[in-house]
Write a protein that holds these residues in place. Structure first.
Motif, PDB file in Angstrom:
ATOM      1  N   THR A   1       0.812  -1.199   0.000  1.00  0.00           N
ATOM      2  CA  THR A   1       0.000   0.000   0.000  1.00  0.00           C
ATOM      3  C   THR A   1       0.855   1.261   0.000  1.00  0.00           C
ATOM      4  OG1 THR A   1      -1.850   1.103   1.122  1.00  0.00           O
ATOM      5  CG2 THR A   1      -0.208   0.025   2.523  1.00  0.00           C
ATOM      6  N   SER A   2       0.239   2.356  -0.392  1.00  0.00           N
ATOM      7  CA  SER A   2       0.940   3.638  -0.421  1.00  0.00           C
ATOM      8  C   SER A   2       0.870   4.351   0.919  1.00  0.00           C
ATOM      9  CB  SER A   2       0.339   4.530  -1.507  1.00  0.00           C
ATOM     10  OG  SER A   2      -1.039   4.706  -1.255  1.00  0.00           O
ATOM     11  N   SER A   3       0.117   3.820   1.867  1.00  0.00           N
ATOM     12  CA  SER A   3      -0.105   4.505   3.129  1.00  0.00           C
ATOM     13  C   SER A   3       0.380   3.686   4.328  1.00  0.00           C
ATOM     14  CB  SER A   3      -1.594   4.801   3.300  1.00  0.00           C
ATOM     15  OG  SER A   3      -1.835   5.376   4.555  1.00  0.00           O
ATOM     16  N   PRO A   4       1.274   4.249   5.125  1.00  0.00           N
ATOM     17  CA  PRO A   4       1.741   3.529   6.306  1.00  0.00           C
ATOM     18  C   PRO A   4       0.742   3.555   7.465  1.00  0.00           C
ATOM     19  CG  PRO A   4       2.852   5.641   6.160  1.00  0.00           C
ATOM     20  CD  PRO A   4       2.002   5.505   4.916  1.00  0.00           C
ATOM     21  N   GLU A   5      -0.325   4.330   7.352  1.00  0.00           N
ATOM     22  CA  GLU A   5      -1.222   4.537   8.484  1.00  0.00           C
ATOM     23  C   GLU A   5      -2.006   3.294   8.929  1.00  0.00           C
ATOM     24  OE1 GLU A   5      -5.268   6.602   7.548  1.00  0.00           O
ATOM     25  OE2 GLU A   5      -3.803   7.350   6.093  1.00  0.00           O
ATOM     26  N   TYR A   6      -2.095   2.271   8.098  1.00  0.00           N
ATOM     27  CA  TYR A   6      -2.843   1.070   8.459  1.00  0.00           C
ATOM     28  C   TYR A   6      -1.954  -0.062   8.967  1.00  0.00           C
ATOM     29  CZ  TYR A   6      -6.661   3.354   6.017  1.00  0.00           C
ATOM     30  OH  TYR A   6      -7.631   4.242   5.627  1.00  0.00           O
ATOM     31  N   ALA A   7      -0.659   0.202   9.107  1.00  0.00           N
ATOM     32  CA  ALA A   7       0.277  -0.856   9.492  1.00  0.00           C
ATOM     33  C   ALA A   7      -0.099  -1.496  10.825  1.00  0.00           C
ATOM     34  CB  ALA A   7       1.698  -0.315   9.539  1.00  0.00           C
ATOM     35  N   LEU A   8      -0.425  -0.709  11.822  1.00  0.00           N
ATOM     36  CA  LEU A   8      -0.798  -1.285  13.122  1.00  0.00           C
ATOM     37  C   LEU A   8      -2.072  -2.107  13.027  1.00  0.00           C
ATOM     38  CD1 LEU A   8       0.079   1.580  15.624  1.00  0.00           C
ATOM     39  CD2 LEU A   8       1.266  -0.600  15.290  1.00  0.00           C
ATOM     40  N   GLU A   9      -3.041  -1.608  12.276  1.00  0.00           N
ATOM     41  CA  GLU A   9      -4.298  -2.333  12.117  1.00  0.00           C
ATOM     42  C   GLU A   9      -4.107  -3.659  11.377  1.00  0.00           C
ATOM     43  OE1 GLU A   9      -8.923  -1.506  10.792  1.00  0.00           O
ATOM     44  OE2 GLU A   9      -7.406   0.011  10.377  1.00  0.00           O
ATOM     45  N   SER A  10      -3.077  -3.746  10.558  1.00  0.00           N
ATOM     46  CA  SER A  10      -2.837  -4.977   9.810  1.00  0.00           C
ATOM     47  C   SER A  10      -2.537  -6.152  10.745  1.00  0.00           C
ATOM     48  CB  SER A  10      -1.706  -4.794   8.799  1.00  0.00           C
ATOM     49  OG  SER A  10      -0.440  -4.755   9.434  1.00  0.00           O
ATOM     50  N   TYR A  11      -2.040  -5.864  11.933  1.00  0.00           N
ATOM     51  CA  TYR A  11      -1.791  -6.941  12.901  1.00  0.00           C
ATOM     52  C   TYR A  11      -3.084  -7.625  13.334  1.00  0.00           C
ATOM     53  CZ  TYR A  11       3.036  -5.409  13.450  1.00  0.00           C
ATOM     54  OH  TYR A  11       4.342  -5.095  13.221  1.00  0.00           O
ATOM     55  N   SER A  12      -4.194  -6.910  13.293  1.00  0.00           N
ATOM     56  CA  SER A  12      -5.471  -7.487  13.735  1.00  0.00           C
ATOM     57  C   SER A  12      -5.949  -8.607  12.813  1.00  0.00           C
ATOM     58  CB  SER A  12      -6.550  -6.403  13.853  1.00  0.00           C
ATOM     59  OG  SER A  12      -6.927  -5.930  12.572  1.00  0.00           O
ATOM     60  N   VAL A  13      -5.419  -8.673  11.594  1.00  0.00           N
ATOM     61  CA  VAL A  13      -5.777  -9.750  10.661  1.00  0.00           C
ATOM     62  C   VAL A  13      -4.580 -10.667  10.419  1.00  0.00           C
ATOM     63  CG1 VAL A  13      -7.659  -8.500   9.541  1.00  0.00           C
ATOM     64  CG2 VAL A  13      -5.324  -8.275   8.644  1.00  0.00           C
ATOM     65  N   ARG A  14      -3.600 -10.579  11.302  1.00  0.00           N
ATOM     66  CA  ARG A  14      -2.405 -11.420  11.253  1.00  0.00           C
ATOM     67  C   ARG A  14      -1.685 -11.326   9.908  1.00  0.00           C
ATOM     68  NH1 ARG A  14      -6.240 -14.443  12.944  1.00  0.00           N
ATOM     69  NH2 ARG A  14      -5.976 -16.157  11.469  1.00  0.00           N
ATOM     70  N   ALA A  15      -1.495 -10.106   9.446  1.00  0.00           N
ATOM     71  CA  ALA A  15      -0.746  -9.903   8.204  1.00  0.00           C
ATOM     72  C   ALA A  15       0.692 -10.357   8.407  1.00  0.00           C
ATOM     73  CB  ALA A  15      -0.782  -8.438   7.788  1.00  0.00           C
ATOM     74  N   ASP A  16       1.252 -10.960   7.379  1.00  0.00           N
ATOM     75  CA  ASP A  16       2.631 -11.418   7.453  1.00  0.00           C
ATOM     76  C   ASP A  16       3.615 -10.273   7.235  1.00  0.00           C
ATOM     77  OD1 ASP A  16       4.347 -13.965   7.578  1.00  0.00           O
ATOM     78  OD2 ASP A  16       5.175 -12.779   5.927  1.00  0.00           O
ATOM     79  N   ASP A  17       3.229  -9.322   6.403  1.00  0.00           N
ATOM     80  CA  ASP A  17       4.126  -8.203   6.138  1.00  0.00           C
ATOM     81  C   ASP A  17       3.311  -7.026   5.615  1.00  0.00           C
ATOM     82  OD1 ASP A  17       6.582  -6.768   5.830  1.00  0.00           O
ATOM     83  OD2 ASP A  17       7.565  -8.673   5.399  1.00  0.00           O
ATOM     84  N   TYR A  18       3.955  -5.868   5.561  1.00  0.00           N
ATOM     85  CA  TYR A  18       3.316  -4.624   5.152  1.00  0.00           C
ATOM     86  C   TYR A  18       4.354  -3.838   4.369  1.00  0.00           C
ATOM     87  CZ  TYR A  18       0.127  -0.627   5.845  1.00  0.00           C
ATOM     88  OH  TYR A  18      -0.763   0.414   5.680  1.00  0.00           O
TER      89      TYR A  18
END
Length: 137
Positions: A84-101
């Motif tokens: 993504t072009s936006s770093p603002e959702y990086a913390l929220e990505s942990y809530s769906v167990r994202a492997d990387d951002y």
């Protein structure tokens, strides 16, 4: 390794396709599908087994985080990587167990190490065998 990608920007999708073409020359059994519409991705993911989903966050309608939540409701095994072009959702990505951002523009030097790590993880899981005996049936 079966990969699905979803980005509503056709230019970004085409660039990602070129990167995946290059990656496929370095590893065996790499297949991928490109989606520019999150609804089509969700339909495909519900009926086809993917190992990795490369997912944009900011898209019209259902955003990438919401799409990942829906996917997680029926698939805990798939690896999700946000591009993504936006770093603002990086913390929220942990809530769906994202492997990387990864922050766009995605380049080979960013993407290939992540795919290599996931490839190794998936290949290792494919090597596991479950044996049942009369005692544990």
């Amino acid at each position: 390794m079966r990969i699905a990608t979803c980005d509503d920007n056709a230019v970004e999708t085409a660039l990602l396709g070129k990167l995946l073409d290059k990656y496929a020359t370095t590893k065996d059994n790499i297949e991928y599908d490109l989606f520019t519409n999150v609804d089509k991705l969700l339909t495909a993911v519900s009926s086809k087994a993917y190992d990795v989903i490369l997912l944009d966050v900011i898209m019209p309608g259902i955003n990438g985080i919401e799409a990942a939540r829906e996917i997680r409701s029926y698939n805990n095994a798939v690896e999700i990587v946000f591009l993504t072009s936006s770093p603002e959702y990086a913390l929220e990505s942990y809530s769906v167990r994202a492997d990387d951002y990864l922050i766009k523009p995605v380049k080979k030097e960013m993407l290939f190490p992540v795919l290599d790590r996931l490839y190794g993880k998936i290949e290792k899981n494919d090597e596991n065998i479950v044996l049942l005996s009369a005692r544990n049936v």
